[in-house]
Design an enzyme around this catalytic site. Structure first.
Site, mmCIF file in Angstrom:
data_model
loop_
_atom_site.group_PDB
_atom_site.id
_atom_site.type_symbol
_atom_site.label_atom_id
_atom_site.label_comp_id
_atom_site.label_asym_id
_atom_site.label_seq_id
_atom_site.Cartn_x
_atom_site.Cartn_y
_atom_site.Cartn_z
ATOM 1 N N LYS A 3 5.872 11.435 10.945
ATOM 2 C CA LYS A 3 4.985 10.156 11.377
ATOM 3 C C LYS A 3 5.367 9.089 10.483
ATOM 4 C CE LYS A 3 1.584 7.948 10.311
ATOM 5 N NZ LYS A 3 2.060 6.586 10.691
ATOM 6 N N CYS B 286 9.200 1.087 -4.589
ATOM 7 C CA CYS B 286 8.228 2.047 -5.385
ATOM 8 C C CYS B 286 8.659 2.172 -6.803
ATOM 9 C CB CYS B 286 8.061 3.442 -4.863
ATOM 10 S SG CYS B 286 9.557 4.332 -4.557
ATOM 11 N N GLU C 236 5.042 11.360 -3.034
ATOM 12 C CA GLU C 236 5.998 10.342 -3.403
ATOM 13 C C GLU C 236 5.119 9.106 -3.521
ATOM 14 O OE1 GLU C 236 8.461 10.861 -5.099
ATOM 15 O OE2 GLU C 236 9.347 12.548 -4.356
ATOM 16 N N GLU D 263 -0.158 -2.146 -8.463
ATOM 17 C CA GLU D 263 1.283 -2.510 -8.048
ATOM 18 C C GLU D 263 0.963 -3.884 -6.852
ATOM 19 O OE1 GLU D 263 2.246 0.704 -4.894
ATOM 20 O OE2 GLU D 263 4.140 0.732 -5.754
HETATM 21 P P1 NAD Z 1 0.667 3.457 3.088
HETATM 22 O O1 NAD Z 1 0.333 4.426 2.019
HETATM 23 O O2 NAD Z 1 -0.275 2.518 3.298
HETATM 24 O O3 NAD Z 1 1.213 4.227 4.272
HETATM 25 C C1 NAD Z 1 2.451 5.128 4.241
HETATM 26 C C2 NAD Z 1 2.255 5.978 5.552
HETATM 27 O O4 NAD Z 1 1.006 6.784 5.415
HETATM 28 C C3 NAD Z 1 2.148 5.203 6.997
HETATM 29 O O5 NAD Z 1 3.009 6.042 7.827
HETATM 30 C C4 NAD Z 1 0.720 5.233 7.331
HETATM 31 O O6 NAD Z 1 0.648 5.306 8.363
HETATM 32 C C5 NAD Z 1 0.155 6.592 6.630
HETATM 33 N N1 NAD Z 1 -1.168 6.824 6.527
HETATM 34 C C6 NAD Z 1 -2.240 5.751 6.337
HETATM 35 N N2 NAD Z 1 -3.362 6.214 6.187
HETATM 36 C C7 NAD Z 1 -3.367 7.575 6.372
HETATM 37 C C8 NAD Z 1 -4.159 8.711 6.461
HETATM 38 N N3 NAD Z 1 -5.493 8.653 6.308
HETATM 39 N N4 NAD Z 1 -3.659 10.005 6.724
HETATM 40 C C9 NAD Z 1 -2.332 10.055 6.969
HETATM 41 N N5 NAD Z 1 -1.382 9.170 6.810
HETATM 42 C C10 NAD Z 1 -1.789 7.800 6.794
HETATM 43 O O7 NAD Z 1 2.015 2.639 2.276
HETATM 44 P P2 NAD Z 1 2.799 1.609 2.850
HETATM 45 O O8 NAD Z 1 1.975 0.193 2.626
HETATM 46 O O9 NAD Z 1 3.500 1.953 4.278
HETATM 47 O O10 NAD Z 1 4.162 1.602 1.799
HETATM 48 C C11 NAD Z 1 3.944 1.087 0.599
HETATM 49 C C12 NAD Z 1 3.638 2.053 -0.524
HETATM 50 O O11 NAD Z 1 4.417 3.322 -0.340
HETATM 51 C C13 NAD Z 1 3.688 1.653 -2.038
HETATM 52 O O12 NAD Z 1 2.540 2.036 -2.666
HETATM 53 C C14 NAD Z 1 5.112 2.293 -2.478
HETATM 54 O O13 NAD Z 1 4.782 2.392 -4.005
HETATM 55 C C15 NAD Z 1 4.835 3.627 -1.868
HETATM 56 N N6 NAD Z 1 6.186 4.203 -1.748
HETATM 57 C C16 NAD Z 1 6.526 5.259 -2.461
HETATM 58 C C17 NAD Z 1 7.874 5.544 -2.562
HETATM 59 C C18 NAD Z 1 8.163 7.037 -3.671
HETATM 60 O O14 NAD Z 1 9.011 7.523 -3.414
HETATM 61 N N7 NAD Z 1 7.403 7.201 -4.532
HETATM 62 C C19 NAD Z 1 8.547 5.270 -1.913
HETATM 63 C C20 NAD Z 1 8.443 4.212 -1.164
HETATM 64 C C21 NAD Z 1 7.087 3.475 -1.031
#
Ligand code: NAD
Length: 471
Positions: free
Chosen positions: A169, A278, A244, A378
């Site tokens: 997803k 991230c 992650e 963040e």
């Molecule tokens: P997000 O957590 O809002 O969304 C990530 C994914 O989770 C999306 O596909 C979203 O649709 C899904 N999601 C949202 N709610 C959900 C739920 N209740 N159940 C299951 N899935 C759900 O993050 P974002 O805004 O897309 O990305 C930015 C964030 O990601 C930042 O916090 C960044 O630090 C983190 N990030 C971490 C890494 C890493 O490797 N540690 C890498 C890239 C980004």
């Protein structure tokens, strides 16, 4: 304007059962560029059913069969690297220089997984037992909008090497990138159901996937808040988790560092991918006896970083993703001032020459304490803080005084000294005088930056369970 109205289930592009359209917008122009038809719970369930059917035979494939699939995937992604890069630039404003540097990884991860698979012992003898490393069952990958393609490719590569089927997803905000990536996967001619892709909202498709009893494993990359929700969802059926999550990584400049080089690299690490990374080094820790020199270097370097059209080769910083992200970043800039931080460069509003597009001025604050929210939360935009320290121990204490622990940067001409400090820092990756960790090193976080590690053997073992057979 394009319409993306297919998802990928059981080896076929199919029209989703879901009927909601999500908008797709170019962050550099704020103009609509398309729409995506979003999947719903029915689609999520169909994808899991397909992955479950495919698991029976795919989990019994030979090493050679899976190696052949990984090679086909590597070739398919390699053939579309330009298209993938262009989509990433258009859809979320990643600067061309950054995007073209990282995109080859989307193909390389399959070669790396093949190398691990070639040498991995799935069966070992231990005393009177045979330890069999078995494919874990149906896996789910959930990814964010930033660097979406590379994250999906990485999870796919490890799952396929392990003999596990997977439902992906991706973020609903990266649908154009997802479309091209799905075409690559389709071109690689995998057995039907091994990889299924359902673009939909987190609260709908994400919830359905993370609570479904037929899912054994979730590999999630995204925010810590959503990671916590997924952990709660997974608890009911004890799904295995790799998480992650976010970061607030320290960039520690030691007093023996070459200041101009260290500052230039620290700024690059902080503003990477428009600050939407991230592992961005968002807290610059500066020795008090070199503070003035470091602040001067920051003040003179930041204006040389070109902010503008992400498609231009010399752009260092493009726009942030969307209006929500822009408003959020502006809110943090205001907050920092209210908290008593001093603006060193940048500030609120768009750069003068960029009246439209979600461009943020690269911003650095000084007179910051590590207790301020601007130092703890963040921001996910090009906003950095400088925190002064008196000695090595204080630098380590400040570096570790955070809920996160994804990556840390050290800048020093004395590598032995930097290594000593590295081993006291609570972070999954510590890099010395560089920005990126090694491609084959495990990647993941301490504390609230996540659970587990990806890459290499760690990545493969995320999709395996140990079975001890004793006669
Ligand atoms: P997000 O957590 O809002 O969304 C990530 C994914 O989770 C999306 O596909 C979203 O649709 C899904 N999601 C949202 N709610 C959900 C739920 N209740 N159940 C299951 N899935 C759900 O993050 P974002 O805004 O897309 O990305 C930015 C964030 O990601 C930042 O916090 C960044 O630090 C983190 N990030 C971490 C890494 C890493 O490797 N540690 C890498 C890239 C980004």
């Amino acid at each position: 304007m394009r319409t993306i109205d297919k998802i990928y289930i059981d080896g076929q592009f199919v029209t989703p059962h879901g009927t909601e359209f999500g908008p797709l917008t170019n962050p550099a122009t704020e103009q609509p560029i398309g729409q995506v038809l979003l999947a719903d719970e029915v689609d999520a369930n169909a994808a899991i059913a397909a992955a479950k059917r495919a698991f029976r035979s795919f989990s019994r494939t030979t090493r050679e069969e899976r190696l052949a699939i990984l090679r086909r995937l590597s070739a398919a992604f390699t053939a579309r690297l330009d298209d993938l890069s262009n989509a990433m630039i258009e859809e979320y404003g990643g600067p061309r220089s950054f995007v073209t540097a990282v995109m080859p990884k989307a193909a390389l991860v399959f070669d790396e997984a093949a190398e691990v698979l070639e040498n991995y012992a799935f069966s070992r003898t231990q005393g009177t037992s045979t330890i069999e490393m078995a494919p874990i069952g149906v896996a789910v990958a959930i990814t964010p909008w930033n660097l979406s393609i590379v994250f999906v490719a990485e999870k796919l590569a490890s799952a396929i090497a392990a003999g596990t089927t997977i439902v992906v997803k991706p973020s609903e905000l990266s649908a154009i990138q997802t479309q091209i990536m799905t075409e690559c996967i389709d071109a690689a001619q995998l057995p039907p159901g091994v990889v299924n892709i359902v673009t939909g909202r987190g609260a709908v498709v994400g919830e359905a996937l993370t609570t479904h009893p037929d899912v054994a494993k979730i590999s999630f990359t995204g925010s810590t808040a959503v990671g916590q929700q997924i952990m709660r969802n997974a608890a009911g059926t004890m799904k295995r988790l790799t998480l992650e999550l976010g970061g607030k990584s320290p960039s520690i400049v030691l007093d023996d560092a070459d200041i101009p080089t260290a500052v230039a690299t620290a700024l690059q690490a902080g503003f990477l991918n428009n600050g939407q990374t991230c592992f961005a080094g968002t807290r610059i820790l500066a020795p008090r006896n070199k503070l003035d020199e470091i602040l001067e270097a920051i003040k003179s370097t930041v204006p040389t970083l070109k902010v503008g059209d992400p498609d231009h080769a010399d752009t260092a910083i493009g726009p942030v993703l969307n209006q929500t992200q822009f408003d959020r970043v502006q809110g943090y800039i205001r907050l920092a001032r209210e908290e008593g931080a001093t603006l060193l460069t940048g500030g609120e509003g768009r750069p003068d020459e960029l009246p439209s597009g979600w461009y943020v001025k690269p911003t650095v604050f000084t007179d910051v304490t590590n207790q301020m929210r601007i130092a703890r939360e963040e921001v996910f935009g090009p906003v950095l803080v400088v925190i002064a320290y008196d000695d090595e121990q204080e630098a380590i204490d400040i570096a570790n005084d955070t809920p996160y622990g994804l990556q840390a940067y050290l800048f020093s001409t004395d590598v032995a000294r930097a290594r000593r400090m590295a081993s006291q820092i609570d972070a999954g990756t510590v890099v010395i005088n560089r920005i990126f960790g090694a491609a084959d090193a495990p990647f993941g976080g301490f504390k609230q930056s996540g659970i587990g590690r990806e890459h290499g053997t760690h990545g493969l073992e995320n999709y395996l369970e140990a079975r001890a057979v004793t006669v």
